[in-house]
Design a protein around this motif. Sequence first.
Motif, PDB file in Angstrom:
ATOM      1  N   ARG A  79     -30.562  59.606 -84.745  1.00  0.00           N
ATOM      2  CA  ARG A  79     -29.347  59.281 -83.771  1.00  0.00           C
ATOM      3  C   ARG A  79     -28.388  58.811 -84.267  1.00  0.00           C
ATOM      4  O   ARG A  79     -27.148  58.666 -83.520  1.00  0.00           O
ATOM      5  CB  ARG A  79     -30.234  58.180 -82.840  1.00  0.00           C
ATOM      6  N   ALA A  80     -28.396  58.480 -85.577  1.00  0.00           N
ATOM      7  CA  ALA A  80     -26.907  58.171 -86.478  1.00  0.00           C
ATOM      8  C   ALA A  80     -27.009  58.544 -87.707  1.00  0.00           C
ATOM      9  O   ALA A  80     -28.058  58.604 -88.518  1.00  0.00           O
ATOM     10  CB  ALA A  80     -27.022  56.559 -86.308  1.00  0.00           C
ATOM     11  N   ASN A  97     -21.543  65.342 -79.325  1.00  0.00           N
ATOM     12  CA  ASN A  97     -22.972  65.821 -79.030  1.00  0.00           C
ATOM     13  C   ASN A  97     -23.916  64.499 -79.103  1.00  0.00           C
ATOM     14  O   ASN A  97     -25.128  64.705 -78.717  1.00  0.00           O
ATOM     15  CB  ASN A  97     -23.408  66.689 -80.100  1.00  0.00           C
ATOM     16  N   GLY A  98     -23.345  63.224 -79.090  1.00  0.00           N
ATOM     17  CA  GLY A  98     -24.271  61.918 -78.837  1.00  0.00           C
ATOM     18  C   GLY A  98     -24.932  61.572 -80.045  1.00  0.00           C
ATOM     19  O   GLY A  98     -25.859  60.982 -80.210  1.00  0.00           O
ATOM     20  N   LEU A  99     -24.419  62.031 -81.181  1.00  0.00           N
ATOM     21  CA  LEU A  99     -24.949  61.510 -82.694  1.00  0.00           C
ATOM     22  C   LEU A  99     -23.883  60.597 -83.135  1.00  0.00           C
ATOM     23  O   LEU A  99     -22.565  60.920 -83.431  1.00  0.00           O
ATOM     24  CB  LEU A  99     -24.929  62.546 -83.732  1.00  0.00           C
ATOM     25  N   LEU A 100     -24.140  59.268 -83.272  1.00  0.00           N
ATOM     26  CA  LEU A 100     -23.391  58.149 -83.724  1.00  0.00           C
ATOM     27  C   LEU A 100     -23.060  58.404 -85.227  1.00  0.00           C
ATOM     28  O   LEU A 100     -23.936  58.062 -86.090  1.00  0.00           O
ATOM     29  CB  LEU A 100     -24.307  56.779 -83.526  1.00  0.00           C
ATOM     30  N   PRO A 101     -21.952  58.413 -85.642  1.00  0.00           N
ATOM     31  CA  PRO A 101     -21.443  58.639 -86.974  1.00  0.00           C
ATOM     32  C   PRO A 101     -20.870  57.010 -87.336  1.00  0.00           C
ATOM     33  O   PRO A 101     -20.054  56.394 -86.629  1.00  0.00           O
ATOM     34  CB  PRO A 101     -20.225  59.483 -87.003  1.00  0.00           C
ATOM     35  N   ASP A 145     -17.956  55.183 -75.226  1.00  0.00           N
ATOM     36  CA  ASP A 145     -18.475  55.908 -74.004  1.00  0.00           C
ATOM     37  C   ASP A 145     -18.625  57.149 -73.964  1.00  0.00           C
ATOM     38  O   ASP A 145     -20.028  57.462 -73.309  1.00  0.00           O
ATOM     39  CB  ASP A 145     -16.971  55.781 -73.092  1.00  0.00           C
ATOM     40  N   ILE A 146     -18.432  58.155 -74.685  1.00  0.00           N
ATOM     41  CA  ILE A 146     -18.921  59.410 -75.135  1.00  0.00           C
ATOM     42  C   ILE A 146     -20.310  59.520 -75.322  1.00  0.00           C
ATOM     43  O   ILE A 146     -21.097  59.907 -74.961  1.00  0.00           O
ATOM     44  CB  ILE A 146     -18.103  60.398 -75.845  1.00  0.00           C
ATOM     45  N   LEU A 147     -20.593  58.707 -76.434  1.00  0.00           N
ATOM     46  CA  LEU A 147     -21.950  58.356 -76.907  1.00  0.00           C
ATOM     47  C   LEU A 147     -22.724  57.657 -76.076  1.00  0.00           C
ATOM     48  O   LEU A 147     -23.985  58.365 -76.162  1.00  0.00           O
ATOM     49  CB  LEU A 147     -21.629  57.535 -78.263  1.00  0.00           C
ATOM     50  N   ASP A 148     -22.566  56.743 -75.393  1.00  0.00           N
ATOM     51  CA  ASP A 148     -23.298  56.131 -74.371  1.00  0.00           C
ATOM     52  C   ASP A 148     -23.646  57.239 -73.257  1.00  0.00           C
ATOM     53  O   ASP A 148     -24.836  57.096 -72.663  1.00  0.00           O
ATOM     54  CB  ASP A 148     -22.855  54.957 -73.755  1.00  0.00           C
ATOM     55  N   ALA A 149     -22.804  57.977 -72.987  1.00  0.00           N
ATOM     56  CA  ALA A 149     -23.053  59.267 -72.008  1.00  0.00           C
ATOM     57  C   ALA A 149     -24.160  60.115 -72.564  1.00  0.00           C
ATOM     58  O   ALA A 149     -24.676  60.821 -71.707  1.00  0.00           O
ATOM     59  CB  ALA A 149     -21.832  59.730 -71.374  1.00  0.00           C
ATOM     60  N   GLY A 150     -24.297  60.225 -73.768  1.00  0.00           N
ATOM     61  CA  GLY A 150     -24.935  61.218 -74.461  1.00  0.00           C
ATOM     62  C   GLY A 150     -24.307  62.574 -74.965  1.00  0.00           C
ATOM     63  O   GLY A 150     -24.754  63.619 -75.367  1.00  0.00           O
ATOM     64  N   GLY A 151     -23.044  62.336 -74.876  1.00  0.00           N
ATOM     65  CA  GLY A 151     -21.920  63.255 -75.644  1.00  0.00           C
ATOM     66  C   GLY A 151     -20.886  63.708 -74.376  1.00  0.00           C
ATOM     67  O   GLY A 151     -20.974  62.964 -73.400  1.00  0.00           O
ATOM     68  N   LEU A 152     -20.034  64.674 -75.079  1.00  0.00           N
ATOM     69  CA  LEU A 152     -18.894  64.692 -74.197  1.00  0.00           C
ATOM     70  C   LEU A 152     -19.108  65.581 -72.829  1.00  0.00           C
ATOM     71  O   LEU A 152     -18.569  65.117 -71.547  1.00  0.00           O
ATOM     72  CB  LEU A 152     -17.935  65.816 -74.975  1.00  0.00           C
ATOM     73  N   VAL A 153     -20.181  66.512 -72.699  1.00  0.00           N
ATOM     74  CA  VAL A 153     -20.332  67.263 -71.611  1.00  0.00           C
ATOM     75  C   VAL A 153     -21.123  66.088 -70.745  1.00  0.00           C
ATOM     76  O   VAL A 153     -20.639  66.275 -69.531  1.00  0.00           O
ATOM     77  CB  VAL A 153     -21.421  68.471 -71.846  1.00  0.00           C
ATOM     78  N   PHE A 156     -18.315  64.135 -69.139  1.00  0.00           N
ATOM     79  CA  PHE A 156     -17.494  64.652 -68.265  1.00  0.00           C
ATOM     80  C   PHE A 156     -18.127  64.922 -66.964  1.00  0.00           C
ATOM     81  O   PHE A 156     -17.406  64.699 -65.707  1.00  0.00           O
ATOM     82  CB  PHE A 156     -16.780  66.027 -68.861  1.00  0.00           C
ATOM     83  N   ARG A 157     -19.415  65.079 -66.788  1.00  0.00           N
ATOM     84  CA  ARG A 157     -20.250  65.153 -65.780  1.00  0.00           C
ATOM     85  C   ARG A 157     -20.159  63.598 -65.054  1.00  0.00           C
ATOM     86  O   ARG A 157     -20.046  64.043 -63.684  1.00  0.00           O
ATOM     87  CB  ARG A 157     -21.589  65.435 -65.953  1.00  0.00           C
ATOM     88  N   GLN A 158     -20.124  62.859 -65.692  1.00  0.00           N
ATOM     89  CA  GLN A 158     -20.098  61.320 -64.938  1.00  0.00           C
ATOM     90  C   GLN A 158     -18.699  61.013 -64.411  1.00  0.00           C
ATOM     91  O   GLN A 158     -18.793  60.307 -63.535  1.00  0.00           O
ATOM     92  CB  GLN A 158     -20.582  60.324 -66.070  1.00  0.00           C
TER      93      GLN A 158
END
Length: 164
Positions: A79-80, A97-101, A145-153, A156-158
């Motif tokens: 996850r990171a 894509n929800g991977l923490l760099p 915020d994008i990471l917390d949502a699980g990624g960009l898609v 955007f859905r939220q």
Amino acid sequence: MTGRARVFGDDINTDYIITSRRKRESLDPQVLRQYLFEEIDPAFAGSVQPGDFIVAGKNFGCGSAMEVAVTAVLGAGIRAVLARSFSRTYYRNAVNNGLLPVMCDTAGIHEGDRIAIDRAHGMEVRNLTTGETILAETVPKIMLDILDAGGLVPYFRQHRDFQI
């Protein structure tokens, strides 16, 4: 987040993460995970455990813009990724894509060290094995915020748009 450090060096390119020929076989993360780092360490994919962190030196994810290089990492339950620096494309693909760099000084982190990432106090990395605390570069709020949502898609859905 807490996990075990899996250490690599500098200039780990996307073809080292997963060779480009593998993306022709499948885009399924559960299939791709079995090929993770096969060009560097053929036994790595079989030894990785969900929750492990990749720890690297400078320029992690250089090379091509293959998004599948993030997909394979996530498919393995990682996850990171902690690195001294990332290629810009890999960094953005990771966030999207929800991977923490996590950009930080990784020199004192060794294979198997227990690592904790604490986002509550900026971006702090604690090596639970050595007791060392490492301050990491701050990740912009929109990216968190994008990471917390699980990624960009999912973001955007939220939200249907960017809320800065």
